[in-house]
Scaffold this active site. Structure first.
Site, PDB file in Angstrom:
ATOM      1  N   GLU A  89      -9.797   5.030 -11.040  1.00  0.00           N
ATOM      2  CA  GLU A  89      -8.391   4.968 -10.661  1.00  0.00           C
ATOM      3  C   GLU A  89      -7.528   4.579 -11.858  1.00  0.00           C
ATOM      4  OE1 GLU A  89      -8.977   4.135  -5.906  1.00  0.00           O
ATOM      5  OE2 GLU A  89      -8.438   2.428  -7.163  1.00  0.00           O
TER       6      GLU A  89
ATOM      7  N   CYS B 293      -3.256  -5.490  -9.238  1.00  0.00           N
ATOM      8  CA  CYS B 293      -4.312  -6.126 -10.034  1.00  0.00           C
ATOM      9  C   CYS B 293      -5.473  -6.550  -9.146  1.00  0.00           C
ATOM     10  CB  CYS B 293      -3.726  -7.345 -10.749  1.00  0.00           C
ATOM     11  SG  CYS B 293      -4.914  -8.247 -11.737  1.00  0.00           S
TER      12      CYS B 293
END
Length: 388
Positions: free
Chosen positions: A109, A359
């Site tokens: 990703e 994150c």
């Protein structure tokens, strides 16, 4: 934490070969010039082709109009420009875009984060991750393999192609790259460093070394090697004020403790111009784990000899995780303690959490970890992490 990793792939050959086309995205400028020399061409041809590849995001030799037809024909016989393909795109309400990118039969990703004055791309370096940090979704998927240079720089190339190449739009599609996606970059130095060289090269993406950031959890021998290989901005995933907590949530700390890690960081800063004398500390805020005011005081004492700025990161949840996100009030109190010691402290704004692009949320598509040892034996030599 696993004690073993797969060795990085060997350097890409630069000898033209009709039987196995060379992906030019695997080559930095020095290798490109060697490739063209072996093709019987002048080295400046490498610069011309790189400009087309990275300034125009061109992957078709026939469109390179300042290159003669004979050379274009040669290139089509022995080379290709093949970036990994986007197989899925998700757009967040805040403008963040997450791309699932096919690398072989798996996915990694890549996240594009646009802001008013910049556009940051978060890039993956491995399929999965071997370090098993307890608060990170990627780590729960296990480790499969290192990405090739073309699969790393190809994420930047593909994003720039989608957003708009610099020579097409008149402005940089990407101003900053952070090696903070899936994987531990320092466990793939063989491929990460050439990819970053292309990011910095004027005939590549031409980014400032202060705008390319590598984040590491603390593979100390590799960090020492990095300082002799390339100068980029450094961020460290610290996440704890003492070894007791860090041993639990960042298991590599049992091998390279905080004191050893920070020593390597200071050595890197001594060699680096990109960091302007200070490192970025990343500290994920886990409710009642590492976010108390006593932890803030410990952190301030810990970092008093390390020039730094501190990014406090609200933890982003994923299914099955044993943690909770710190409340805003706890984060605020923690931040104020650090600032009272004179530290520049920033609470990172969460971006893309509604599409699992924030994150610690990247997962990609990694083969079941119960087959990890078998995969390693099939894919290459298995070595001890101590050798890295």
């Amino acid at each position: 934490m696993s004690e073993q990793i797969v060795t990085p792939e060997s350097s890409t050959p630069v000898v033209p070969n009709k039987e196995a086309k060379i992906n030019l995205l695997d080559l930095n400028r020095q290798q490109m010039r060697e490739f063209f020399k072996n093709l019987g061409e002048k080295p400046f041809r490498a610069d011309q082709v790189m400009k087309w590849m990275y300034h125009y995001c061109c992957d078709n030799f026939d469109e390179m109009t300042d290159i003669n037809k004979v050379l274009r024909g040669k290139l089509k016989e022995v080379a290709e420009i093949r970036a990994p393909e986007v197989v899925e795109e998700q757009r967040s309400s805040d403008g963040t875009i997450k791309w699932a990118i096919a690398v072989g039969d798996q996915r990694v990703e890549t996240v594009y984060i646009p802001e008013d004055d910049r556009a940051t791309l978060c890039v993956s370096s491995q399929v999965g991750c071997a370090l098993e940090c307890k608060f990170c979704s990627t780590a729960q998927q296990g480790f499969n393999r290192n990405l090739r240079v073309s699969e790393i720089i190809g994420q930047v190339w593909r994003a720039a192609k989608i957003v708009g190449a610099a020579k097409v739009t008149g402005q940089r599609p990407i101003t900053n790259v952070v090696m903070m996606g899936m994987g531990e970059p320092l466990l793939n130095l063989t491929n990460v460093v050439p990819a970053m060289e292309i990011m910095l090269d004027d005939f590549g993406f031409g980014l400032s070394k202060r705008r390319v950031t590598l984040s590491t959890s603390g593979v100390v021998p590799a960090l020492d090697k990095l300082g002799d290989m390339i100068d980029v901005a450094l961020a460290i995933s610290l996440h704890a004020p003492n070894d007791t907590i860090r041993d639990e949530i960042v298991p590599i700390n049992k091998k390279y403790n905080i004191e050893t890690f920070l020593g390597a960081v200071r050595r890197y800063l001594e060699k680096s111009n990109a960091n302007q004398g200070r490192v970025t500390i990343e500290y994920v805020m886990l409710d009642h784990v590492n976010d108390g005011t006593e932890h803030a005081h410990q952190l301030a004492e810990l970092l008093k000899e390390t020039p730094c700025k501190i990014n406090l990161i609200p933890w982003n949840p994923f299914p099955g995780a044993p943690y909770g996100r710190s409340s805003n009030s706890r984060i605020d109190r923690f931040s104020k303690v650090l600032m009272s010691y004179g530290f520049t402290t920033i609470v990172r704004k969460t971006r893309g959490d509604d599409i699992d692009a924030a994150c610690g949320q990247l997962a990609g598509d990694v083969i079941d970890r119960t087959k990890r040892t078998l995969r390693k034996r099939m894919q290459g030599e298995v070595i001890d992490i101590k050798a890295i």
